[in-house]
Motif scaffolding. Structure first.
Motif, PDB file in Angstrom:
ATOM      1  N   UNK A  42       0.653  -0.694   0.297  1.00 10.59           N
ATOM      2  CA  UNK A  42       0.161  -0.163  -0.053  1.00 10.59           C
ATOM      3  C   UNK A  42       0.848   1.261  -0.426  1.00 10.59           C
ATOM      4  N   UNK A  43       0.185   1.477  -0.833  1.00 11.47           N
ATOM      5  CA  UNK A  43       1.382   3.169  -1.092  1.00 11.47           C
ATOM      6  C   UNK A  43       0.773   4.662  -1.637  1.00 11.47           C
ATOM      7  N   UNK A  44       0.743   5.447  -0.798  1.00 10.48           N
ATOM      8  CA  UNK A  44      -0.103   6.752  -0.876  1.00 10.48           C
ATOM      9  C   UNK A  44      -0.484   7.371  -3.048  1.00 10.48           C
ATOM     10  N   UNK A  45      -1.503   7.678  -3.056  1.00 10.10           N
ATOM     11  CA  UNK A  45      -1.507   7.810  -4.389  1.00 10.10           C
ATOM     12  C   UNK A  45      -1.118   9.139  -4.990  1.00 10.10           C
ATOM     13  N   UNK A  46      -0.978   9.612  -6.208  1.00  7.02           N
ATOM     14  CA  UNK A  46      -0.466  10.547  -6.645  1.00  7.02           C
ATOM     15  C   UNK A  46      -1.100  11.519  -7.576  1.00  7.02           C
ATOM     16  N   UNK A  47      -0.929  13.007  -7.644  1.00  7.95           N
ATOM     17  CA  UNK A  47      -1.752  13.091  -8.192  1.00  7.95           C
ATOM     18  C   UNK A  47      -1.312  13.103  -9.650  1.00  7.95           C
ATOM     19  N   UNK A  48       0.327  13.979  -9.709  1.00  7.36           N
ATOM     20  CA  UNK A  48       0.991  13.650 -10.849  1.00  7.36           C
ATOM     21  C   UNK A  48       0.835  12.370 -11.718  1.00  7.36           C
ATOM     22  N   UNK A  49       0.402  11.493 -10.877  1.00  9.38           N
ATOM     23  CA  UNK A  49       0.411   9.877 -11.840  1.00  9.38           C
ATOM     24  C   UNK A  49      -0.886   9.529 -12.039  1.00  9.38           C
ATOM     25  N   UNK A  50      -1.505  10.244 -12.498  1.00  9.51           N
ATOM     26  CA  UNK A  50      -3.118   9.585 -11.996  1.00  9.51           C
ATOM     27  C   UNK A  50      -3.931   8.636 -11.250  1.00  9.51           C
ATOM     28  N   UNK A  51      -3.536   8.545 -10.139  1.00 10.44           N
ATOM     29  CA  UNK A  51      -3.966   8.873  -8.818  1.00 10.44           C
ATOM     30  C   UNK A  51      -3.743   8.022  -8.697  1.00 10.44           C
ATOM     31  N   UNK A  52      -2.219   7.261  -8.963  1.00 10.53           N
ATOM     32  CA  UNK A  52      -1.719   5.465  -8.094  1.00 10.53           C
ATOM     33  C   UNK A  52      -0.604   6.098  -7.659  1.00 10.53           C
ATOM     34  N   UNK A  53      -0.133   5.094  -7.276  1.00  8.24           N
ATOM     35  CA  UNK A  53       1.754   5.118  -6.751  1.00  8.24           C
ATOM     36  C   UNK A  53       2.528   5.482  -7.165  1.00  8.24           C
ATOM     37  N   UNK A  54       3.736   6.209  -6.737  1.00  6.94           N
ATOM     38  CA  UNK A  54       4.418   6.938  -7.757  1.00  6.94           C
ATOM     39  C   UNK A  54       5.105   5.379  -8.371  1.00  6.94           C
ATOM     40  N   UNK A  55       5.460   6.245  -9.735  1.00  8.29           N
ATOM     41  CA  UNK A  55       5.780   4.391 -10.227  1.00  8.29           C
ATOM     42  C   UNK A  55       6.751   3.840 -10.062  1.00  8.29           C
ATOM     43  N   UNK A  56       8.209   4.240  -9.763  1.00  8.85           N
ATOM     44  CA  UNK A  56       9.020   3.583  -9.447  1.00  8.85           C
ATOM     45  C   UNK A  56       9.077   2.286  -8.213  1.00  8.85           C
ATOM     46  N   UNK A  57       7.625   3.036  -6.891  1.00  4.29           N
ATOM     47  CA  UNK A  57       6.806   2.413  -6.341  1.00  4.29           C
ATOM     48  C   UNK A  57       6.429   0.852  -7.072  1.00  4.29           C
ATOM     49  N   UNK A  58       5.853   1.538  -8.169  1.00  2.76           N
ATOM     50  CA  UNK A  58       5.184   0.157  -8.754  1.00  2.76           C
ATOM     51  C   UNK A  58       6.240  -0.475  -9.132  1.00  2.76           C
ATOM     52  N   UNK A  59       6.831  -0.492 -10.348  1.00  2.00           N
ATOM     53  CA  UNK A  59       7.800  -1.124 -10.845  1.00  2.00           C
ATOM     54  C   UNK A  59       8.581  -1.715  -9.805  1.00  2.00           C
ATOM     55  N   UNK A  60       9.241  -1.444  -8.543  1.00  2.00           N
ATOM     56  CA  UNK A  60       9.447  -2.023  -7.892  1.00  2.00           C
ATOM     57  C   UNK A  60       9.086  -3.619  -7.451  1.00  2.00           C
TER      58      UNK A  60
END
Length: 447
Positions: A168-186
């Motif tokens: 679980x990681x906070x959504x980011x307005x800069x990334x379409x309301x998803x967690x930071x892409x580096x978190x998703x990638x990891x």
């Protein structure tokens, strides 16, 4: 009385020389910041209760209120995880792969094996090590992006044999309301298939109680929550402890450096700054018997602050009550002092550093010598960087494979073995005025 003064440099000094302090006095004399979790519990409890009652809908509402962003769904689509990894720069991916490989190697050696003790013929007790079934791993947002925290939480859980993991990681307005892409990638790189776009206290509550996503799919609750976070995350973990297991109540990060005249002040200053970079409440403490090193470190801090990217944040942390240069009489006094402080991260920059490190009894992790800075442990040492703070290293350990294992005793006695100790069980039951305990044994041998 302990002498505390604000030095001309960016960090205060505490003079413990020529003083004989008991354990309680020494702990009280050392700099300590921390946060008052109790003060925010009343504000967090309604959030937890709302999420417990209304699930994902409440969590998304609070996220929109606090962070100004509301994702369309909690669970991140698998395609977005893959896309994030595909888009990850090759150098970051290579660095993450090294961090993962080293962490897996170290944590693999932490695995436990079952053990059976034979007390008599037909009488055995086996201790089985069983992994927690489902774990929620919290990865914070805030001042920085923490793919390393994904690694440090996921690797020991996977190594322990946890079957079901959710990040679980906070959504980011800069990334379409998803967690930071580096978190998703990891997460995808580690094989984690379930990532939730939810942060803060509401994330902890949703992990603990579960719910239903906006598309009608189940968000299954977890059995344990691990990972660092801010004071609101910590308060939510405290509230949810009756519902789930937690790793710890993490406070602001901290470094202590035990150094003598052989230490390079440029190294010492750089390491103090690196920890202060995390947060304005981060603690940076130097313990030394060398006034010359203290003075040189002050000068280096001044110089290096001029080129530090997050200068305001670092200066606030170094100037806070939680940070100081502590002067002691000698290295023995220094060892006593850092053991009393029980730092999350402790560097030893002294002559015979390995021998000195062997005398440390209270630290989350110990970094030995000039070439083992804390930042190595943050990423690629192979050790875990989720560690006890606020003096808790006196009694607690950092995150490890053992965090995710439960020891279960399996008691296997046959008739002869029970009869052999039946009299002792009955005697002790009567001594405790619990006669039915004894009867439960005696009736097995009535004919």
């Amino acid at each position: 009385m302990v002498s505390v003064n604000v030095s001309p440099g960016p960090i205060a000094r505490i003079d413990l020389r020529d003083r004989s302090l008991g354990a309680a006095q020494l702990r009280a004399a050392l700099p300590r910041g921390g946060v008052d979790v109790d003060a925010v519990v009343p504000r967090v409890r309604p959030i937890v209760e709302a999420v417990a009652q209304r699930g994902a809908e409440a969590a998304l509402e609070y996220g929109a209120s606090f962070d100004g962003v509301r994702p369309d769904w909690v669970r991140v689509p698998a395609a977005r995880l893959k896309a994030a990894l595909d888009a990850l720069s090759s150098d970051v991916r290579a660095a993450l792969e090294v961090a993962i490989d080293r962490a897996r190697a170290v944590h693999a050696d932490q695995r436990r094996t079952d053990s059976t003790t034979t007390l008599a013929p037909g009488a055995t007790v086996t201790e089985r090590w069983v992994p927690v079934e489902r774990v929620g791993l919290y990865v914070p947002g805030g001042n920085a992006v923490y793919p390393s925290s994904v690694v440090m939480n996921v690797v020991p859980a996977q190594t322990a044999g946890v079957d079901s993991l959710v990040v679980a990681s906070p959504p980011q307005a800069a990334f379409d309301g998803l967690p930071h892409p580096t978190i998703l990638a990891a997460s995808h790189l580690l094989g984690v298939e379930e990532v939730w776009a939810v942060g803060g206290a509401q994330a902890v509550a949703l992990l603990a109680y579960g719910g239903t996503d906006t598309d009608g799919t189940e968000l299954a609750p977890v059995d344990m929550i691990t990972g660092p976070g801010n004071i609101y995350v910590t308060a939510a973990k405290r509230i949810c402890r009756s519902q789930v297991g937690i790793d710890a109540e993490a406070g602001p990060t901290e470094i202590a450096i035990l150094a003598d005249h052989t230490a390079d002040p440029a190294h010492v200053a750089a390491d103090l700054i690196s920890q202060a970079e995390h947060d304005e409440m981060a603690a940076s403490v130097l313990v030394t018997p060398s006034v010359e090193l203290a003075d040189a470190t002050d000068r280096e801090l001044d110089n290096q602050l001029q080129t530090t990217v997050h200068r305001d944040r670092v200066a606030a942390a170094l100037g806070g009550k939680q940070s100081a240069i502590v002067l002691v009489d000698d290295l023995d006094a220094g060892v006593r002092t850092v053991n009393a402080y029980a730092a999350e991260h402790l560097e030893i920059q002294t002559a015979e550093a390995r021998e000195v490190a062997g005398r440390i009894r209270s630290a989350g992790a110990i970094f030995v010598g000039a070439y083992a800075p804390v930042s190595l442990g943050d990423y690629c040492a192979g050790s875990n960087h989720v560690l006890p703070t606020a003096g808790c290293a006196r009694h607690s350990s950092g995150l490890s494979v053992q965090t995710f294992l439960r020891g279960i005793h399996v008691v296997d006695y046959d008739e002869v073995a029970l009869k052999d100790v039946a009299g002792y069980v009955i005697t002790l039951a009567e001594a405790e005025n619990l006669p039915a305990h004894g009867e439960a044994v005696r009736r097995r041998f009535e004919r």
